[in-house]
Write an enzyme that holds these catalytic residues in place. Sequence first.
Site, short mmCIF file in Angstrom:
data_model
loop_
_atom_site.label_atom_id
_atom_site.label_comp_id
_atom_site.label_asym_id
_atom_site.label_seq_id
_atom_site.Cartn_x
_atom_site.Cartn_y
_atom_site.Cartn_z
N TYR A 1 11.64 -1.05 0.13
CA TYR A 1 11.40 0.04 1.07
C TYR A 1 12.55 1.04 1.08
O TYR A 1 12.38 2.18 1.51
CB TYR A 1 11.20 -0.49 2.49
CG TYR A 1 9.99 -1.40 2.65
CD1 TYR A 1 8.94 -1.35 1.74
CD2 TYR A 1 9.90 -2.29 3.70
CE1 TYR A 1 7.84 -2.19 1.87
CE2 TYR A 1 8.79 -3.12 3.84
CZ TYR A 1 7.77 -3.07 2.92
OH TYR A 1 6.68 -3.88 3.06
N LYS B 1 10.49 -14.66 -5.22
CA LYS B 1 9.61 -14.50 -6.39
C LYS B 1 10.55 -14.54 -7.60
O LYS B 1 10.61 -13.61 -8.40
CB LYS B 1 8.86 -13.16 -6.25
CG LYS B 1 7.78 -12.90 -7.27
CD LYS B 1 6.53 -13.72 -7.09
CE LYS B 1 5.55 -13.43 -8.23
NZ LYS B 1 4.47 -14.40 -8.31
N ASP C 1 3.62 -15.89 -3.52
CA ASP C 1 2.16 -15.97 -3.69
C ASP C 1 1.64 -17.32 -3.20
O ASP C 1 0.61 -17.42 -2.53
CB ASP C 1 1.75 -15.70 -5.15
CG ASP C 1 2.69 -16.31 -6.17
OD1 ASP C 1 3.78 -16.80 -5.78
OD2 ASP C 1 2.35 -16.33 -7.36
N ASP D 1 7.22 -8.76 5.61
CA ASP D 1 6.28 -7.85 6.26
C ASP D 1 4.86 -8.39 6.11
O ASP D 1 4.11 -8.54 7.09
CB ASP D 1 6.42 -6.48 5.54
CG ASP D 1 5.62 -5.37 6.21
OD1 ASP D 1 4.98 -5.63 7.24
OD2 ASP D 1 5.63 -4.25 5.67
N ASP E 1 2.53 -10.62 9.08
CA ASP E 1 1.23 -10.13 9.56
C ASP E 1 0.14 -11.17 9.30
O ASP E 1 -0.73 -11.39 10.15
CB ASP E 1 0.86 -8.81 8.87
CG ASP E 1 1.27 -7.61 9.71
OD1 ASP E 1 2.14 -7.79 10.59
OD2 ASP E 1 0.73 -6.51 9.49
#
Length: 353
Positions: free
Chosen positions: A138, A188, A220, A244, A248
Amino acid sequence: MKIAVMAGDGIGPEIMAEALKVLEVLRRDGLNIETEPALVGGAAFDAHGHPLPAATLALAQSADAVLFGAVGGPKYDTLLREHRPEKAILGLRKECDFFANLRPANVFPELADASTLKPEVVAGLDIMIIRELTGDIYFGEPRSISGAKGERVGINTMHYTEAQIRRILHVGFRTARQRSKKLCSIDKMNVLEAMQLWRDIAIEIAPEYPDVALTHMLVDNAAMQLIRNPKQFDVMVAGNMFGDILSDEASMLTGSIGMLPSASLDASGKGLYEPIHGSAPDIAGKGIANPLAQILSAAMMLRYTFNLAEPASRIEVAVRKTLAQGLRTGDIAQPKELKVSTAQMGDAVVSNM
Ligand code: NAD
């Protein structure tokens, strides 16, 4: 304890009023709480032409904690980006260096039916997701869209410094210590160098916390496991983007957005506490919003910034009791259940305290 109170827009002021009732009970019972209100978001833009006026920021900086409602609304969607209400949250995070986002996802037994997953998969769920807020894709440079139409290239960069990774992992280990001493670090590392660094540092600092069991999981797989068997997790720690998405996903396991609080902490434990939901303009002004996420945000504030576990659990137990008594706002009510107003829900929590 000086608390900056920023109710914001939409349902913000309605649910904040209920959280303040709860804090007032604790104040009357002897906690030295001082609250000071400030405008933020669209309300601040209307009054002062800026979503985060200097006086609001100064109050956030001088207070020990910020209790935040929600900001935004359709009225502000056409403003210049720097004037949008949401800019206030980003500004507060940046100026106060709130780098660690703590998002619990727990399912109260009474609300297990609200989840889209089978009740037996989620009943009793109690996990904490910690998300890094200042680094990652980001913010990383270079970032751009370039080239002629038809051949354009979009670029973002996953960027993490060792210091950024280290400090969020320490928050993860410390939080695990306060709970069931299990930390799952999400990365990852199989394809991303930035995430290899993340894994290496997690392994490096683990010996400082011999009482915490550290595990690692690729993001994943973590996304799948959260749906398959979420109760295997206790504390999860992840970078900005993976955190993030996973936080959620985890919040939806609970099925009820009006129930979940969150915290954003700096290195000293000072924090901004807010519900995970937005300003719900569709129901604002009707007195029907669920105030429990805001009330539980106040409980989180007592626990994480002020180390006051006892008054925090007093609030949490009162919330549980209120649900057990069958009180439901519209968002958590089953079709035939009686619905209570925002104020009735807040009053019930107060009387259960
Ligand atoms: P939202 O979370 O405000 O609402 C989504 C849905 O959930 C709506 O139907 C709403 O009525 C319901 N809901 C949310 N909180 C509730 C509560 N406490 N009780 C009962 N029902 C509740 O998300 P949105 O509609 O996408 O966004 C509305 C505005 O909020 C936008 O301007 C958005 O930018 C802003 N927003 C702000 C924050 C924040 O302040 N941290 C976070 C997310 C969105």
